[in-house]
Design a protein around this motif. Structure first.
Motif, PDB file in Angstrom:
ATOM      1  N   GLY A  73       0.812  -1.197   0.000  1.00 18.81           N
ATOM      2  CA  GLY A  73       0.000   0.000   0.000  1.00 18.81           C
ATOM      3  C   GLY A  73       0.851   1.255   0.000  1.00 18.81           C
ATOM      4  N   SER A  74       0.208   2.388   0.303  1.00 24.06           N
ATOM      5  CA  SER A  74       0.921   3.661   0.351  1.00 24.06           C
ATOM      6  C   SER A  74       0.329   4.514   1.458  1.00 24.06           C
ATOM      7  CB  SER A  74       0.818   4.401  -0.987  1.00 24.06           C
ATOM      8  OG  SER A  74      -0.538   4.670  -1.303  1.00 24.06           O
ATOM      9  N   GLU A  96     -13.071   2.514  -9.986  1.00 28.29           N
ATOM     10  CA  GLU A  96     -13.292   1.783  -8.731  1.00 28.29           C
ATOM     11  C   GLU A  96     -11.961   1.382  -8.104  1.00 28.29           C
ATOM     12  OE1 GLU A  96     -17.192  -0.865  -8.479  1.00 28.29           O
ATOM     13  OE2 GLU A  96     -16.075  -1.279 -10.309  1.00 28.29           O
ATOM     14  N   VAL A  97     -11.071   0.829  -8.929  1.00 31.58           N
ATOM     15  CA  VAL A  97      -9.754   0.406  -8.447  1.00 31.58           C
ATOM     16  C   VAL A  97      -8.988   1.600  -7.903  1.00 31.58           C
ATOM     17  CG1 VAL A  97      -7.517  -0.516  -9.152  1.00 31.58           C
ATOM     18  CG2 VAL A  97      -9.623  -1.598  -9.971  1.00 31.58           C
ATOM     19  N   LEU A  98      -9.029   2.703  -8.614  1.00 32.21           N
ATOM     20  CA  LEU A  98      -8.323   3.912  -8.197  1.00 32.21           C
ATOM     21  C   LEU A  98      -8.826   4.415  -6.848  1.00 32.21           C
ATOM     22  CD1 LEU A  98      -6.371   6.254  -8.729  1.00 32.21           C
ATOM     23  CD2 LEU A  98      -8.176   7.343 -10.080  1.00 32.21           C
ATOM     24  N   GLN A  99     -10.127   4.416  -6.647  1.00 35.31           N
ATOM     25  CA  GLN A  99     -10.695   4.910  -5.398  1.00 35.31           C
ATOM     26  C   GLN A  99     -10.303   4.040  -4.215  1.00 35.31           C
ATOM     27  OE1 GLN A  99     -14.792   5.081  -6.618  1.00 35.31           O
ATOM     28  NE2 GLN A  99     -14.662   7.217  -7.246  1.00 35.31           N
ATOM     29  N   ILE A 100     -10.228   2.735  -4.430  1.00 41.34           N
ATOM     30  CA  ILE A 100      -9.789   1.839  -3.364  1.00 41.34           C
ATOM     31  C   ILE A 100      -8.289   1.976  -3.147  1.00 41.34           C
ATOM     32  CG2 ILE A 100      -9.655  -0.573  -2.603  1.00 41.34           C
ATOM     33  CD1 ILE A 100     -12.091  -1.130  -4.396  1.00 41.34           C
ATOM     34  N   MET A 101      -7.554   2.138  -4.228  1.00 43.30           N
ATOM     35  CA  MET A 101      -6.108   2.326  -4.151  1.00 43.30           C
ATOM     36  C   MET A 101      -5.767   3.578  -3.355  1.00 43.30           C
ATOM     37  SD  MET A 101      -3.476   2.107  -7.369  1.00 43.30           S
ATOM     38  CE  MET A 101      -3.903   3.671  -8.110  1.00 43.30           C
ATOM     39  N   ALA A 117       1.965   8.475  -7.088  1.00 46.88           N
ATOM     40  CA  ALA A 117       1.772   9.656  -7.922  1.00 46.88           C
ATOM     41  C   ALA A 117       0.407   9.624  -8.594  1.00 46.88           C
ATOM     42  CB  ALA A 117       2.880   9.744  -8.969  1.00 46.88           C
ATOM     43  N   ALA A 118      -0.075   8.423  -8.905  1.00 47.77           N
ATOM     44  CA  ALA A 118      -1.394   8.303  -9.519  1.00 47.77           C
ATOM     45  C   ALA A 118      -2.482   8.792  -8.573  1.00 47.77           C
ATOM     46  CB  ALA A 118      -1.654   6.851  -9.919  1.00 47.77           C
ATOM     47  N   VAL A 119      -2.346   8.467  -7.296  1.00 42.30           N
ATOM     48  CA  VAL A 119      -3.336   8.911  -6.313  1.00 42.30           C
ATOM     49  C   VAL A 119      -3.318  10.433  -6.190  1.00 42.30           C
ATOM     50  CG1 VAL A 119      -3.931   8.898  -3.862  1.00 42.30           C
ATOM     51  CG2 VAL A 119      -3.354   6.754  -5.016  1.00 42.30           C
ATOM     52  N   LEU A 155     -10.896  13.026  -8.912  1.00 39.58           N
ATOM     53  CA  LEU A 155     -11.367  11.666  -9.144  1.00 39.58           C
ATOM     54  C   LEU A 155     -11.542  10.897  -7.839  1.00 39.58           C
ATOM     55  CD1 LEU A 155      -9.161  10.702 -12.228  1.00 39.58           C
ATOM     56  CD2 LEU A 155     -11.546  11.447 -12.215  1.00 39.58           C
ATOM     57  N   VAL A 156     -10.782  11.314  -6.822  1.00 39.61           N
ATOM     58  CA  VAL A 156     -10.898  10.730  -5.480  1.00 39.61           C
ATOM     59  C   VAL A 156     -10.853  11.874  -4.491  1.00 39.61           C
ATOM     60  CG1 VAL A 156      -9.820   8.542  -6.143  1.00 39.61           C
ATOM     61  CG2 VAL A 156      -8.417  10.381  -5.239  1.00 39.61           C
TER      62      VAL A 156
END
Length: 216
Positions: free
Chosen positions: A122-123, A157-162, A200-202, A210-211
């Motif tokens: 995780g991060s 969905e994946v991004l929001q959980i990430m 960096a994506a988050v 987006l999040v």
């Protein structure tokens, strides 16, 4: 056992963080270094899983050390621990591959939590760090930022959980898909957002709304 390297040019800081880490049954400090060059040497000898890195060190700073450590061992997870919160330093550390960024006044339990989280894939970014990174990606850089390719509903969905700091295994379980499929989605997200890693994506996703802006 999570093997940890601590790099900081102040002995009292290294000893303090070392005491916190070694108090945990599942975490052990295997090396300490006073600068980036020593960190590279120690890492080659001890093969740590997680590196706690100060940014401002003599001979070689934390961002460059992280970059070289990850070149030698892509599986190594790096957490930046510093009193500095300037945007350029944060930006360079994230670009180098840091998975966590904490100020040195972090509570012991949060430090331990960060080590476990990044080791698991995780991060973790403190809110003040997210704010600084958003400043670095602010309007003055907007004209230089390529357009973002639209994410699919599943990628979103994946991004929001990430963004919650979840590892691929956790995302797979929550969405009831395979871990391999998650890896593909994460790779697509990173490519579409025009960044080089998931942390960096988050940050980029927060910048694009987006999040939500929260601890990740």
């Amino acid at each position: 056992m999570i093997r940890v390297l601590i790099a900081d040019d102040h002995p009292i800081v290294r000893e303090g963080f070392g005491a916190i880490v070694n108090a945990e049954a599942d975490i052990q400090v295997v090396a300490q270094a006073s600068n980036g060059v020593e960190a590279l040497e120690q890492a080659a000898e001890t093969n740590p899983d997680v590196a706690l890195m100060d940014l401002r060190m003599p001979e070689m700073g934390g961002a460059e050390a992280i970059r070289r450590l990850r070149q030698a061992n892509p599986d190594l997870r790096a957490i930046v621990l510093t009193t500095y919160d300037d945007d350029d330093a944060i930006y360079e550390a994230i670009r180098a591959g840091a998975r966590g960024y904490l100020l040195k006044d972090v509570r012991p339990k949060d430090l331990v939590r960060a080590i476990r989280r990044v080791h698991a894939g995780g991060s973790l970014l403190q809110p003040v760090v997210v704010e600084r990174l958003l400043d670095r990606l602010g309007p003055e850089d907007a004209d230089d930022t390529p357009p973002v390719e639209a994410l699919t509903p599943r990628e979103l969905e994946v991004l929001q959980i990430m963004a919650r700091g979840a590892r691929n295994r956790d995302i797979a379980q929550e969405l009831v898909i395979s871990e391999r499929t998650v890896k593909i989605h994460v790779a697509n997200i990173i490519a579409k957002l025009g960044v080089t890693n998931r942390t960096a994506a988050v940050v980029r996703a927060i910048d694009l709304n987006l999040v939500p802006n929260r601890e990740t």
